[in-house]
Enzyme design. Structure first.
Site, PDB file in Angstrom:
ATOM      1  N   HIS A 184       0.802  -1.233   0.000  1.00  0.00           N
ATOM      2  CA  HIS A 184       0.000   0.000   0.000  1.00  0.00           C
ATOM      3  C   HIS A 184       0.837   1.286   0.000  1.00  0.00           C
ATOM      4  O   HIS A 184       0.607   2.159  -0.836  1.00  0.00           O
ATOM      5  CB  HIS A 184      -0.971  -0.001   1.182  1.00  0.00           C
ATOM      6  CG  HIS A 184      -2.101  -0.962   1.006  1.00  0.00           C
ATOM      7  ND1 HIS A 184      -3.396  -0.566   0.788  1.00  0.00           N
ATOM      8  CD2 HIS A 184      -2.124  -2.311   0.985  1.00  0.00           C
ATOM      9  CE1 HIS A 184      -4.173  -1.622   0.654  1.00  0.00           C
ATOM     10  NE2 HIS A 184      -3.422  -2.705   0.784  1.00  0.00           N
TER      11      HIS A 184
ATOM     12  N   ASP B  90      -5.451   6.293   0.600  1.00  0.00           N
ATOM     13  CA  ASP B  90      -5.697   4.886   0.332  1.00  0.00           C
ATOM     14  C   ASP B  90      -7.177   4.658   0.620  1.00  0.00           C
ATOM     15  O   ASP B  90      -7.711   5.177   1.616  1.00  0.00           O
ATOM     16  CB  ASP B  90      -4.826   4.040   1.279  1.00  0.00           C
ATOM     17  CG  ASP B  90      -4.810   2.581   0.880  1.00  0.00           C
ATOM     18  OD1 ASP B  90      -5.900   1.970   0.796  1.00  0.00           O
ATOM     19  OD2 ASP B  90      -3.728   2.047   0.619  1.00  0.00           O
TER      20      ASP B  90
END
Ligand code: UDP
Length: 458
Positions: free
Chosen positions: A20, A114
């Site tokens: 991520h 995110d």
């Protein structure tokens, strides 16, 4: 403190686990390069920011630490789930506090986060700015997450109920008829639903439809049309921006070759498209019995192979395996995977269907044999075999000697394998061109005025 300025300023919030942060950091860097007159502030934990520091710095991109939530003096037991639990316990306060500090100095004009960090919606709303979320996996995985509440209503969440319905199709979600309940990621109807990450993902599914736009790490022409169509009815704006992995390394050491895999591929007497590359990503540890069965299959089949296997899993290999396969096999703890897949000698990729691995295999035209483990692996797998016809599941769903040998035979020797190689070869060309969709992101940003700046100029 500096005087407040009127310059556009984007806050980028990263989720600090697995691939991520690299993906979000890449996005921040890309945008910073495009828009040198815009300020970018990147927020992640101290430890993760440290691992990203090998990148050359950019004058308009600053990096800020947020608390990781670990208790004072915490000794890691190496369990990432524990770290996630502590981290999520510290959210959203840790991000709020850090963003507030920079916002006071330089007003934030857009929040990019995110997708996992659902609370960014509320933060953006309070500051009166747009929220752009980034989903680093594929469209189908996003769609099933977005439909969590619907799936729970249809299938239930009590384990007896769910186990009895594992083979039912998800046809009640547009575009998802080829998925079965058993293909779902953990945390939707099975798995520990009260794990903090799964609770967060559930919240995410409710917040994402309110985002100004969602960037998805996929390729419009390759991911599954009906699913993208459905996403576009549910989300305000859905922009496929993949394959990210072709533009930026997913891991800090993605390109390095400390164990000389490329020279080995180069020097060995390998026929074109004959070597089996084996790699199950950076997170999972396949059970020792399956690793042993896989080794036996590689040995008995006589194929040449390159295997990315962490040192702590080497003891699962059968005694004498490395000696007996010396010359035609290489087992190393790290490979420059994209460069390996791009080598002409590599003919098949045995993997877990991690999304980056899938995109890399497509980008380099290598058909796959898969053994999915968790998260989006099973969803990705179904698309590869049922829709795209570029991969096969190892027979029985777990690594057995016969299953792997059959798969190798199919992909390396038989007509079906040749056809899969041709199909994925065609997708490879599409993937190479798709990299240009980044311009689309700029375009939308300008047209929708997320920023007061014209990103198309850069
Ligand atoms: N990777 C690599 N060398 C290795 C193992 C992994 O370069 O020896 C890279 C791989 O190219 C991919 C990423 O690590 O980009 C793994 O991501 P994926 O989504 O496939 O799996 P995960 O690690 O998230 O399970």
């Amino acid at each position: 403190a500096m005087a407040p300025s009127n310059k556009a300023h984007v806050a980028v919030l990263a989720f600090p686990f697995s691939s991520h942060p690299s993906a979000l950091f890449f996005l921040a860097r890309k945008l910073s390069e495009w828009a040198p007159d815009v300020g970018f502030s990147f927020f992640c934990t101290l430890k993760t920011n440290g691992s990203l520091s090998s990148w050359p710095s950019l004058p308009n991109l600053r990096i800020y630490d947020v608390a990781d939530g670990l208790p004072e003096g915490h000794v890691s037991k190496g369990r990432v789930d524990d770290e996630i639990e502590f981290f999520l316990g510290a959210t959203p306060g840790n991000y709020r506090e850090a963003v507030k500090r920079v916002d006071e100095i330089e007003k934030v004009s857009c929040v990019v986060s995110d997708a996992f960090l659902w609370f960014a919606r509320e933060m953006a709303e309070e500051m009166g700015v747009a929220w752009v979320a980034f989903w680093i996996a594929g469209a189908c995985a996003l769609s099933v997450h977005l439909n969590t509440d619907l799936i729970r209503r249809k299938i239930g969440t009590r384990s007896e109920e769910v186990s009895a319905r594992m083979d039912e199709s998800l046809a009640f979600i547009p575009g998802c008829s080829q998925f079965r309940v058993r293909d779902l990621p953990e945390g939707i109807v099975f798995g520990p639903l009260d794990f903090s990450l799964f609770k967060s993902l559930h919240r995410m599914s409710q917040e994402l439809p309110r985002a100004t736009a969602i960037l998805v790490n996929t390729i419009e022409e390759i991911d599954y049309d009906p699913v993208l169509d459905h996403l576009r009815t549910v989300l305000n704006k859905c922009l496929p921006v993949g394959p990210l992995t072709l533009l930026a390394p997913t891991q800090p050491d993605s390109d390095s070759d400390p164990h000389s895999c490329l020279p080995w591929l180069e020097a060995g007497a390998h026929d074109p498209a004959s070597v089996a590359y084996v790699g199950f990503g950076t997170v999972i540890m396949p059970p020792p019995s399956e690793l042993a069965a896989l080794a036996e299959a590689l040995e008995e089949s006589g194929v040449h192979f390159l295997w990315s296997l962490k040192d702590n899993m080497r003891e699962s290999l059968p005694a004498g395996f490395l000696d007996r396969t010396r010359g035609r096999g290489l087992v190393v703890p790290w490979t420059p995977q994209s460069r390996v897949l791009g080598h002409v000698a590599v003919g098949v990729f045995i993997n877990h269907c991690g999304w980056n691995s899938v995109l890399e295999s497509i980008a380099f035209g290598v058909p796959m044999i898969y053994r999915p483990f968790f998260a989006d692996h099973r969803i990705n797998a179904r698309i590869l075999s049922q829709v795209l016809g570029i991969a096969v599941e190892v027979k029985g769903g777990v690594l057995t000697k016969d299953g792997v040998m059959d798969g190798l035979d199919l992909l390396l020797k038989r007509k079906e394998g040749k056809m899969m190689r041709e199909r994925i070869g065609a997708l490879k060309l599409i993937a190479k061109n798709a990299v240009g969709v980044w311009y689309l992101v700029c375009k939308v940003w300008r047209e929708d005025g997320f920023l007061d700046t014209d990103l198309s100029q850069v």
